[in-house]
Motif scaffolding. Structure first.
Motif, mmCIF file in Angstrom:
data_model
loop_
_atom_site.group_PDB
_atom_site.id
_atom_site.type_symbol
_atom_site.label_atom_id
_atom_site.label_comp_id
_atom_site.label_asym_id
_atom_site.label_seq_id
_atom_site.Cartn_x
_atom_site.Cartn_y
_atom_site.Cartn_z
ATOM 1 N N ALA A 37 0.761 -13.960 -7.049
ATOM 2 C CA ALA A 37 -0.189 -14.084 -5.953
ATOM 3 C C ALA A 37 -1.510 -13.572 -6.481
ATOM 4 O O ALA A 37 -1.622 -12.400 -6.829
ATOM 5 C CB ALA A 37 0.256 -13.280 -4.739
ATOM 6 N N GLU A 90 0.840 -1.182 0.000
ATOM 7 C CA GLU A 90 0.000 0.000 0.000
ATOM 8 C C GLU A 90 0.883 1.243 0.000
ATOM 9 O O GLU A 90 1.960 1.248 0.598
ATOM 10 C CB GLU A 90 -0.898 0.013 1.242
ATOM 11 C CG GLU A 90 -1.928 -1.084 1.281
ATOM 12 C CD GLU A 90 -3.130 -0.774 0.397
ATOM 13 O OE1 GLU A 90 -3.226 0.377 -0.077
ATOM 14 O OE2 GLU A 90 -3.947 -1.675 0.186
ATOM 15 N N ASP A 98 0.895 -1.799 4.140
ATOM 16 C CA ASP A 98 0.757 -3.258 4.145
ATOM 17 C C ASP A 98 1.273 -3.861 2.852
ATOM 18 O O ASP A 98 0.976 -3.380 1.759
ATOM 19 C CB ASP A 98 -0.716 -3.641 4.309
ATOM 20 C CG ASP A 98 -1.185 -3.410 5.726
ATOM 21 O OD1 ASP A 98 -0.349 -3.497 6.636
ATOM 22 O OD2 ASP A 98 -2.388 -3.133 5.910
ATOM 23 N N SER A 99 2.007 -4.925 2.993
ATOM 24 C CA SER A 99 2.550 -5.611 1.828
ATOM 25 C C SER A 99 1.619 -6.732 1.419
ATOM 26 O O SER A 99 1.236 -7.572 2.236
ATOM 27 C CB SER A 99 3.942 -6.172 2.156
ATOM 28 O OG SER A 99 4.419 -6.917 1.069
ATOM 29 N N GLY A 100 1.223 -6.740 0.161
ATOM 30 C CA GLY A 100 0.291 -7.752 -0.300
ATOM 31 C C GLY A 100 0.946 -8.870 -1.055
ATOM 32 O O GLY A 100 0.468 -9.998 -1.055
#
Lengths: 191, 443
Positions: B374, B341, B347-349
């Motif tokens: 992913a 983000e 936040d890491s996705g």
């Protein structure tokens, strides 16, 4: 869709541009401003094209939409538009009229999709419609949206993800934003 | 529903006829009048007479003042990088601008309303709980209200879970005939009370609402959010100053999203009990153009590498794309790459890591090192020799994914490619001399 003939005179080329793209530009303007302003800006968009007729590329639609976008921004500088869900839905419905004698199934689908589109952010909706309605490739659409191609892909991706469940479930269900899978997962709901 | 199916359904609704044929004809008539007659209301006048008849002006000339301030397209649109540079320039001027605005206006566009929470605030818990990850099987009803503000048409609440530390936001707005509600759940651990003179940012949201929250050191006496931006025509600067709500060490600010323009420079400014003032640009997580790194820069890098437990990692690629960003860091023979983000808590996705060879490729070579997928996100990271000027990933369906090249490393990612197209991708690189080279992508 006819293609403007570069070899024709400037006036003929402008006429060809109008024939080929005026409806698209008008629909774009209706999505972004009120009908009266859209009418004025439609004329102005093609006036700018006349002044820059040698600069108008082929295909011309992305170029015209960027001009239209800039004119909308200028028009909105004086009075920032207050966006509401109902406003957005009304604009979408007006800009994409249902063809006469359209089957009921299409009318139902239109209602579902337009309600879903209205619940997206303006950027997300713009990304989807520039591709799906205006037929632009992502690099062209990115130019109209005023962002890089990579950024446009992000917007398009998120828009599709947010719209998909709305299009399946109708607009009555909760509007979750799946986004890119992430942990922990912020989520957003707009209703 | 697949993206292709969604696009197909949308395309069936594409407008093929004018939304208003009468207005279309009227616009054409106005255009013709401007081209043919002296009645162009925008024509330049001298002594009450039009000095030029547009119809007599060769196309391509621009002698009139018709929409002179309209920017016509160039080869490409303004990129996000260019927009961010503009932010930096604004940032330089912001301190003075905001100072002036702050003295006279100290704006808080809709102030806190004393008294009981509105019905919307009361329903906030339900919305936040609805947003909670499904693994939280037991509803957590022990929430504390950190801040609540309301006006006649807007209502916002920030909550904190006693049990999990989750932070939730609910905002409800009514404009004209419609209303919108937004809820957000941050599941990151809220920041600890920072040290002397420091302010920490726990989360931010930029959309229908502009929200920021965090914690402040004990000696922080006041904290404000400053937003500064230039008017569209560049003729003047505008600003907004909003006092943060305080609840012990916690602070928070809510604004309607449209009150903070896209190109606004937003900073936290706080005063200490010794009278000194400090500030923190909220977009400094992605410093560019020589902008100073801040605690947010490190916070964002830590979020990518899963905390500061990996010392020695050196960031080599840091690119922001709207509301997402890409970070690639290397060190100790390891490479870590993540999409995250763009705003706190970053936040890491999609995070990947793997070993990288000690030796880089030859000057005229590019190689892929680590890749993965992913969900729909697909990413590949590699290294490039000194003579490599540009890197692309050519998908099997012909799509070109432009890579980012920095400091001897490159990265390319896409969220729209099919697995089949990605699996058959080729790595294409261009040398400084313009020559093109390619090989199969291996990751």
């Amino acid at each position: 869709m006819s293609t403007p003939d570069d070899a024709a005179g400037p006036r003929e080329r402008l006429a060809a541009l109008w024939s080929a793209h005026a409806v698209r530009v008008q629909a774009y303007l209706w999505r972004h401003t009120d009908p009266d302003t859209a009418q004025d800006l439609l004329s102005e968009t093609f006036l700018v094209a006349w002044r820059r007729i040698d600069d108008v590329p082929d295909p011309a639609l992305p170029w015209l939409l960027v001009v239209a976008r800039n004119l909308v921004r200028n028009a909105h500088r004086a009075a920032r538009r207050r966006r509401t869900l109902d406003d957005d839905l009304a604009s979408l419905e007006a800009s994409a009229p249902l063809p006469e004698a359209a089957p009921e199934a299409l009318a139902v689908e239109r209602d579902t999709l337009l309600r879903g589109l209205a619940r997206l952010t303006e950027r997300e909706r713009e990304a989807l419609l520039l591709v799906a309605w205006d037929g632009l490739a992502p690099p062209e659409a990115a130019a109209v949206a005023g962002c890089s191609t990579a950024t446009f892909h992000v917007r398009l991706h998120r828009a599709r993800r947010r719209l998909a469940p709305l299009a399946e479930d109708g607009a009555g269900g909760p509007d979750r934003s799946p986004g890119v899978p992430r942990s922990p997962a912020p989520s957003r709901r707009t209703a | 529903m697949s993206p292709a199916e969604l696009d197909e359904r949308l395309a069936r609704l594409a407008p093929t006829t004018s939304p208003d044929p009468e207005r279309l004809d009227a616009a054409r008539a106005a255009l013709d009048a401007a081209l043919d007659g002296p009645g162009d209301p925008r024509s330049r006048r001298v002594g009450g007479a039009h000095v030029l008849d547009l119809g007599d002006v060769p196309a391509g000339d621009a002698p009139l003042g018709v929409a002179d301030d309209v920017v016509v397209p160039l080869d490409r649109g303004r990129t996000a990088r260019e927009r961010r540079r503009r932010r930096v320039r604004l940032g330089v001027a912001a301190a003075g601008v905001v100072g002036v605005v702050g003295v006279g206006l100290a704006l808080s566009p809709w102030g806190p309303a004393p008294g009981p929470a509105s019905p919307t605030a009361a329903s906030c818990l339900a919305h936040v709980a609805d947003s909670a990850p499904s693994e939280n099987a037991e509803p957590d009803l022990a929430w504390r209200t950190l801040a609540h503000e309301a006006s006649g048409s807007a209502d916002a609440t920030l909550l904190r879970s006693h049990a999990t530390g989750d932070t939730g936001f609910c905002g409800n707005r009514t404009d004209g005939a419609g209303s919108t509600s937004t809820s957000m759940l941050w599941t990151n651990v809220p920041p600890e009370v920072p040290g002397t003179g420091q302010v920490a940012v726990g989360g931010a949201l930029d959309g229908e609402w502009y929200v920021a929250w965090g914690a402040a050191g004990a000696d922080v006496t006041s904290l404000r959010l400053h937003a500064a931006w230039s008017a569209g025509d560049g003729s003047s600067d505008s600003g907004l100053v909003v006092d943060a709500r305080r609840d012990g060490a916690d602070w928070s600010v809510f604004l309607r999203g449209e009150e903070v323009p896209d190109d606004a420079v937003v900073s936290l400014v706080w005063q200490l009990d010794d009278g000194t003032e400090q500030s923190l640009p909220l977009d400094s997580g992605w410093p560019e153009g020589g902008a100073a790194e801040t605690v947010l820069t490190q916070q964002r890098r830590d979020a990518c590498t899963d905390g500061p437990g990996l010392p020695g990692l050196r960031p080599v690629i840091e690119e922001r794309y709207d509301d997402l960003g890409l970070t690639v860091a290397v060190g100790r023979g390891q490479l870590v790459a993540c999409m995250q983000e763009a705003v706190p808590p970053y936040d890491s996705g999609n995070t990947m890591s793997g070993p990288v060879a000690a030796q880089g490729p030859a000057p005229d070579e590019a190689v892929s090192e680590v890749g993965g997928s992913a969900d729909d996100d697909r990413m590949m990271v590699g290294r490039a020799g000194d003579d490599v000027a540009r890197v692309e990933v050519l998908l099997a369906d012909g799509t070109v994914v432009e890579g980012v090249l920095s400091d001897g490393y490159w990265a390319a990612w896409t969220s729209t490619a099919s697995e089949k197209a990605w699996d058959g991708a080729r790595l294409v690189w261009f040398l400084e001399d313009g020559s093109r080279h390619e090989r199969r992508l291996v990751g």
